[in-house]
Design an enzyme around this catalytic site. Structure first.
Site, PDB file in Angstrom:
ATOM      1  CE1 TYR A   1       0.599   0.305   4.504  1.00  0.00           C
ATOM      2  CE2 TYR A   1      -0.719   2.265   4.106  1.00  0.00           C
ATOM      3  CZ  TYR A   1       0.137   1.548   4.907  1.00  0.00           C
ATOM      4  OH  TYR A   1       0.518   2.068   6.109  1.00  0.00           O
TER       5      TYR A   1
ATOM      6  CB  THR B   1       8.537  -3.795   9.843  1.00  0.00           C
ATOM      7  OG1 THR B   1       7.715  -2.617   9.844  1.00  0.00           O
ATOM      8  CG2 THR B   1       9.736  -3.564   8.974  1.00  0.00           C
TER       9      THR B   1
ATOM     10  CE  LYS C   1       4.964   5.346  10.469  1.00  0.00           C
ATOM     11  NZ  LYS C   1       3.848   5.717   9.645  1.00  0.00           N
TER      12      LYS C   1
ATOM     13  CG  HIS D   1      -9.531  24.273  27.048  1.00  0.00           C
ATOM     14  ND1 HIS D   1      -8.289  24.445  26.506  1.00  0.00           N
ATOM     15  CD2 HIS D   1      -9.544  24.931  28.231  1.00  0.00           C
ATOM     16  CE1 HIS D   1      -7.567  25.200  27.330  1.00  0.00           C
ATOM     17  NE2 HIS D   1      -8.317  25.503  28.390  1.00  0.00           N
TER      18      HIS D   1
ATOM     19  CB  CYS E   1       0.006   2.044  11.481  1.00  0.00           C
ATOM     20  SG  CYS E   1      -0.105   1.641   9.734  1.00  0.00           S
TER      21      CYS E   1
HETATM   22  N1  SAJ Z   1      -9.372   5.057  16.535  1.00  0.00           N
HETATM   23  C1  SAJ Z   1     -10.102   5.219  17.708  1.00  0.00           C
HETATM   24  N2  SAJ Z   1     -10.422   6.488  18.104  1.00  0.00           N
HETATM   25  C2  SAJ Z   1     -10.076   7.595  17.394  1.00  0.00           C
HETATM   26  C3  SAJ Z   1      -9.339   7.421  16.204  1.00  0.00           C
HETATM   27  C4  SAJ Z   1      -8.988   6.142  15.789  1.00  0.00           C
HETATM   28  O1  SAJ Z   1     -10.450   4.263  18.393  1.00  0.00           O
HETATM   29  O2  SAJ Z   1     -10.432   8.704  17.816  1.00  0.00           O
HETATM   30  C5  SAJ Z   1      -9.008   3.693  16.091  1.00  0.00           C
HETATM   31  C6  SAJ Z   1      -9.497   3.346  14.689  1.00  0.00           C
HETATM   32  O3  SAJ Z   1     -10.818   2.898  14.702  1.00  0.00           O
HETATM   33  C7  SAJ Z   1      -8.516   2.253  14.296  1.00  0.00           C
HETATM   34  C8  SAJ Z   1      -7.220   2.709  14.959  1.00  0.00           C
HETATM   35  O4  SAJ Z   1      -7.592   3.628  15.963  1.00  0.00           O
HETATM   36  O5  SAJ Z   1      -8.876   0.997  14.822  1.00  0.00           O
HETATM   37  C9  SAJ Z   1      -6.205   3.336  14.038  1.00  0.00           C
HETATM   38  O6  SAJ Z   1      -6.841   4.062  12.995  1.00  0.00           O
HETATM   39  P1  SAJ Z   1      -6.347   5.481  12.467  1.00  0.00           P
HETATM   40  O7  SAJ Z   1      -7.313   5.921  11.455  1.00  0.00           O
HETATM   41  O8  SAJ Z   1      -6.104   6.397  13.595  1.00  0.00           O
HETATM   42  O9  SAJ Z   1      -4.886   5.201  11.838  1.00  0.00           O
HETATM   43  P2  SAJ Z   1      -4.278   4.140  10.782  1.00  0.00           P
HETATM   44  O10 SAJ Z   1      -3.665   3.029  11.581  1.00  0.00           O
HETATM   45  O11 SAJ Z   1      -5.227   3.762   9.718  1.00  0.00           O
HETATM   46  O12 SAJ Z   1      -3.115   5.052  10.109  1.00  0.00           O
HETATM   47  C10 SAJ Z   1      -2.098   5.602  10.950  1.00  0.00           C
HETATM   48  C11 SAJ Z   1      -1.954   7.101  10.646  1.00  0.00           C
HETATM   49  N3  SAJ Z   1      -1.133   7.727  11.684  1.00  0.00           N
HETATM   50  C12 SAJ Z   1      -1.516   8.855  12.315  1.00  0.00           C
HETATM   51  O13 SAJ Z   1      -2.583   9.378  12.125  1.00  0.00           O
HETATM   52  C13 SAJ Z   1      -0.544   9.416  13.299  1.00  0.00           C
HETATM   53  C14 SAJ Z   1      -1.320   7.291   9.285  1.00  0.00           C
HETATM   54  O14 SAJ Z   1      -1.055   8.669   9.054  1.00  0.00           O
HETATM   55  C15 SAJ Z   1       0.003   6.493   9.207  1.00  0.00           C
HETATM   56  O15 SAJ Z   1       0.647   6.657   7.956  1.00  0.00           O
HETATM   57  C16 SAJ Z   1      -0.343   5.030   9.388  1.00  0.00           C
HETATM   58  O16 SAJ Z   1      -0.891   4.888  10.708  1.00  0.00           O
HETATM   59  C17 SAJ Z   1       0.932   4.213   9.232  1.00  0.00           C
HETATM   60  O17 SAJ Z   1       1.121   3.615   8.153  1.00  0.00           O
HETATM   61  O18 SAJ Z   1       1.780   4.243  10.137  1.00  0.00           O
END
Ligand code: SAJ
Length: 421
Positions: free
Chosen positions: A12, A84, A204, A242, A258
């Protein structure tokens, strides 16, 4: 073909990166060891949920700027975009990166640049990668430019973010980082910040750990809210007014390859000092258990009770179920003797059997909404009410409109709403 950029790993990140370089004047060879990956790219261009990527790839393939192959060839730049995964012992599995490096070593010449995009524990570029090129007789700081350039894109919005997000380039030497910046500037419109390789690796991991810790905080608040008799969604929304507060939202747990994984890459190297990150992982991993406890509160003993789980993917509108909390919920329902059925319109091949929405809901005692897919917003409470045995629903993602369901006679519960519990 004279290859400028050779991208190893067409997942991806690798595929869109290869296509972007190809569409911006470089001659690119995309390499993947899996024949079926190459065949799928040739047939479809890319994943169904990223239509813009598919057309970009098709264009690059048809004008010959992107070629695909099972083995590397000599190039000026090698970019490793390999997985990884997390091992059973919660440490990074670097074997794909090592194999990728092994595969390019015979083709590397003095003056080439080697860029690692895969997420790795701090010190990997300076350690493992430098060591491997040294083993081939190269000086990693003199003969080659070695760079760690992490990807940051959000699955489901890859191309947009690949172009517009800021990037960090961590070089083994400042010159290496500058050269990588000049390369990526071909398509990156965001700012490209330069640093050393270990800082870039750390950054990262910290980005995803920050999100994991913030979500863990929200999840802990959701558990507390049940005891205090308050609605966590209302409370977080008010607190976030806030100007310096920005709490994320609770849910059934954190999934994906991730955020649920990266904190461990720091934890494994921390010698026990990464206490907050380790605790956040535990809190988030405990959420599926809280979901099932809530189901028990709504139904009593779960043995023999019929439960529909809507959504297997780790988050909305994607088909990826890696580390998905839904799978832990199902495991726990099974342990309690519940009869569960699962439905997910985005997941094509699943580790658990999936059924149609009609079959999933037939005669159930409880519906658990486990993933925030947009299609679930269209569920009609009146229509569904005809299919189920009991009108009970637990929305762990806070996506449905409670009023609509309650006026259709449903017992409706949001996870973390202690006002109704
Ligand atoms: N989640 C919650 N509550 C929230 C937000 C998310 O429970 O308020 C959950 C989601 O449902 C999901 C998990 O967290 O199960 C992660 O989802 P996500 O949308 O936050 O992130 P990923 O894993 O799809 O993608 C992340 C992103 N990182 C950040 O936002 C800091 C993306 O930018 C990275 O490139 C990616 O990891 C990666 O490849 O590392």
């Amino acid at each position: 073909m004279n290859v400028d950029v050779c991208v190893i790993g067409l997942g991806y990140i690798g595929l869109p990166t290869a296509a972007m370089f190809a569409r911006h004047g470089y001659s690119v060879l995309g390499v993947d060891v899996k024949e079926e990956v190459l065949e799928k790219i040739l047939a479809d261009g890319g994943p169904a949920e990223e239509p813009a990527l598919a057309s970009l790839v098709k264009g690059a393939l048809s004008d010959g700027s992107l070629c695909l192959g099972g083995k590397p060839e000599p190039a000026d730049v090698f970019i490793l975009c390999l997985p990884t995964p997390l091992r059973e012992d919660k440490k990074a599995d670097l074997s794909f990166v090592e194999n990728g490096m092994e595969s390019i070593l015979p083709f590397i010449k003095k003056g080439d640049m080697v860029i690692l995009e895969s997420t790795v524990p701090p010190g990997t570029t300076e350690g493992l990668i430098a060591e491997m090129v040294r083993g081939k007789g190269f000086d990693p700081c003199g003969d080659l430019d070695l760079v760690f350039a992490p990807e940051r894109v959000m699955p489901s919005n890859i191309l947009e973010e690949l172009e517009n997000l800021d990037r960090v380039m961590g070089g083994l030497t400042p010159g290496a980082a500058e050269r990588a910046r000049d390369l990526y500037a071909a398509f990156v419109k965001g700012r490209i910040v330069l640093t050393d390789a270990t800082t870039a690796e750390f950054v990262k991991l910290v980005e995803n750990s920050y999100r994991d810790v913030n979500i863990a905080f929200a999840n802990e608040l959701a558990v507390l809210a049940m005891g205090f008799g308050i609605d966590i969604w209302e409370a977080v929304t008010i607190a976030n007014r806030h100007p310096r507060v920005n709490i994320l939202y609770p849910g059934p747990g954190v999934g994906g390859h991730c955020i649920a994984v990266d904190p461990y890459f720091i934890i494994e190297k921390s010698g026990g000092s990464a206490r907050l990150m380790a605790e956040a992982r535990r809190v988030n991993d405990s959420m599926p258990e809280n979901v099932v406890a809530e189901a028990e509160r709504l139904l009593g003993d779960l043995k023999g009770r019929k439960v529909a789980v809507l959504g297997i993917a780790y988050k909305g509108n994607v088909g990826d179920f890696r580390q998905s909390p839904s799978l832990s919920i199902i495991e726990r329902l099974e342990e309690r003797g519940a009869v569960w059925k699962a439905h997910d319109p985005h997941v094509t091949s699943s580790p658990v059997p999936l059924v149609s929405i009609e079959e999933a809901l037939e005669g159930v005692d409880l519906i658990i909404v486990a993933t925030d897919h947009n299609v679930f917003l269209e569920l009609d409470p009146d229509e569904l009410g005809e299919k189920v045995a009991a009108r009970k629903i637990l929305d762990t993602r806070h996506i449905l409109k409670r009023n609509e369901w309650e006026s259709a006679g449903w017992e409706f519960q949001y996870l973390g709403d202690g006002k109704r519990a």
